[in-house]
Design a protein around this motif. Structure first.
Motif, short mmCIF file in Angstrom:
data_model
loop_
_atom_site.label_atom_id
_atom_site.label_comp_id
_atom_site.label_asym_id
_atom_site.label_seq_id
_atom_site.Cartn_x
_atom_site.Cartn_y
_atom_site.Cartn_z
N TYR A 48 0.83 -1.20 0.00
CA TYR A 48 0.00 0.00 0.00
C TYR A 48 0.87 1.26 0.00
CZ TYR A 48 -3.96 -3.01 1.05
OH TYR A 48 -4.92 -3.97 0.99
N ALA A 49 1.88 1.27 -0.87
CA ALA A 49 2.81 2.40 -0.91
C ALA A 49 2.11 3.76 -1.04
CB ALA A 49 3.83 2.21 -2.03
N PRO A 50 1.04 3.89 -1.85
CA PRO A 50 0.37 5.19 -1.93
C PRO A 50 -0.29 5.63 -0.61
CG PRO A 50 -0.17 3.87 -3.85
CD PRO A 50 0.52 2.96 -2.86
N ALA A 78 -2.57 9.16 -9.44
CA ALA A 78 -3.82 9.21 -8.68
C ALA A 78 -4.31 7.79 -8.35
CB ALA A 78 -4.88 9.95 -9.47
N TRP A 79 -4.81 7.65 -7.14
CA TRP A 79 -5.34 6.38 -6.62
C TRP A 79 -6.66 6.63 -5.92
CZ3 TRP A 79 -2.59 1.75 -7.08
CH2 TRP A 79 -1.28 1.87 -7.54
N GLU A 80 -7.47 5.58 -5.86
CA GLU A 80 -8.70 5.59 -5.07
C GLU A 80 -8.58 4.48 -4.03
OE1 GLU A 80 -11.42 7.60 -5.31
OE2 GLU A 80 -10.40 8.74 -6.86
N ALA A 81 -8.77 4.85 -2.78
CA ALA A 81 -8.77 3.87 -1.70
C ALA A 81 -10.18 3.79 -1.14
CB ALA A 81 -7.81 4.30 -0.60
N ILE A 116 -10.35 0.04 11.57
CA ILE A 116 -10.26 -0.20 10.13
C ILE A 116 -10.24 -1.70 9.87
CG2 ILE A 116 -8.82 0.12 8.08
CD1 ILE A 116 -7.81 2.76 9.46
N THR A 117 -11.20 -2.15 9.05
CA THR A 117 -11.31 -3.57 8.74
C THR A 117 -10.68 -3.92 7.40
OG1 THR A 117 -13.51 -3.22 7.79
CG2 THR A 117 -13.41 -3.89 10.11
N GLY A 118 -10.39 -2.92 6.58
CA GLY A 118 -9.76 -3.18 5.29
C GLY A 118 -9.58 -1.92 4.48
N CYS A 119 -8.77 -2.05 3.45
CA CYS A 119 -8.53 -0.95 2.52
C CYS A 119 -8.26 -1.57 1.16
CB CYS A 119 -7.34 -0.11 2.97
SG CYS A 119 -6.92 1.23 1.83
N SER A 120 -9.08 -1.22 0.18
CA SER A 120 -8.80 -1.66 -1.19
C SER A 120 -8.28 -0.45 -1.94
CB SER A 120 -10.04 -2.26 -1.85
OG SER A 120 -11.09 -1.32 -1.90
N LEU A 121 -7.32 -0.69 -2.81
CA LEU A 121 -6.61 0.40 -3.47
C LEU A 121 -6.54 0.12 -4.96
CD1 LEU A 121 -4.85 2.94 -2.82
CD2 LEU A 121 -2.91 1.39 -2.62
#
Length: 134
Positions: free
Chosen positions: A71-73, A105-108, A122-127
Motif C-alpha cells: 500500500y505504498a500510496p 492518482a489512486w482511489e482507496a 479499520i477492517t480493510g482498505c482496497s486500493l
C-alpha cells in the motif's frame, strides 16, 4: 485483498446514510492512521486496525511492512483527501482520493466497523489506480 474489495462493494450497494458523527469518526480514525504512517509510528498505525486485521498481522512491525510493500500510496503520498462515505449498521465505507509520491492518482476504499467498546477500527482498505475498475 479482492475479498475486501467485494465486501466493500456490497457495503456500498446496501448502504444507508449514517450520522455526520459516524462519518467524522471514521475520517478521524483514517487520518490518525495516515499520520502515524507518515511518522513511521508502527504501534500507533497498528492500533487503528480491527481485530481481524491484527490476527492476520500479529505484530505492528509486520503490519507496517505489509503497508509499505502493498500500500505504498497509503504509506507515502502527496495528497490524501476524503471522498464519499456510506454506512450500514456498524459498518462504514469511506473513499479516499490519493496522489502518490510519484504524482499518480489512486482511489482507496476503507472499511471500518464499530467495536464493542464503541471505537471504530479499520477492517480493510482496497486500493486501485484512479480510472481502473474493480
Amino acid at each position: 485483498m479482492r475479498a475486501i474489495a467485494v465486501i466493500a462493494a456490497v457495503l456500498f450497494a446496501l448502504a444507508s446514510s449514517a450520522g455526520a458523527d459516524d462519518f467524522g469518526g471514521a475520517k478521524d480514525v483514517i487520518r490518525a492512521q495516515e499520520q502515524a504512517f507518515g511518522r513511521d509510528d508502527a504501534a500507533a498505525a497498528y492500533s487503528y486496525a480491527a481485530p481481524a486485521i491484527r490476527q492476520i498481522f500479529p505484530r505492528a512491525d509486520i503490519f507496517m511492512s505489509m503497508v509499505q510493500n502493498q500500500y505504498a500510496p497509503v504509506y507515502r503520498h502527496r495528497s490524501f483527501e476524503f471522498g464519499e462515505a456510506q454506512s450500514e449498521g456498524d459498518r462504514i465505507a469511506q473513499r479516499v482520493h490519493i496522489v502518490d509520491a510519484n504524482g499518480e492518482a489512486w482511489e482507496a476504499l476503507y472499511t471500518l466497523e464499530r467495536q464493542a467498546d464503541g471505537s471504530l477500527k479499520i477492517t480493510g482498505c482496497s486500493l486501485l489506480k484512479a480510472g481502473q475498475s474493480v
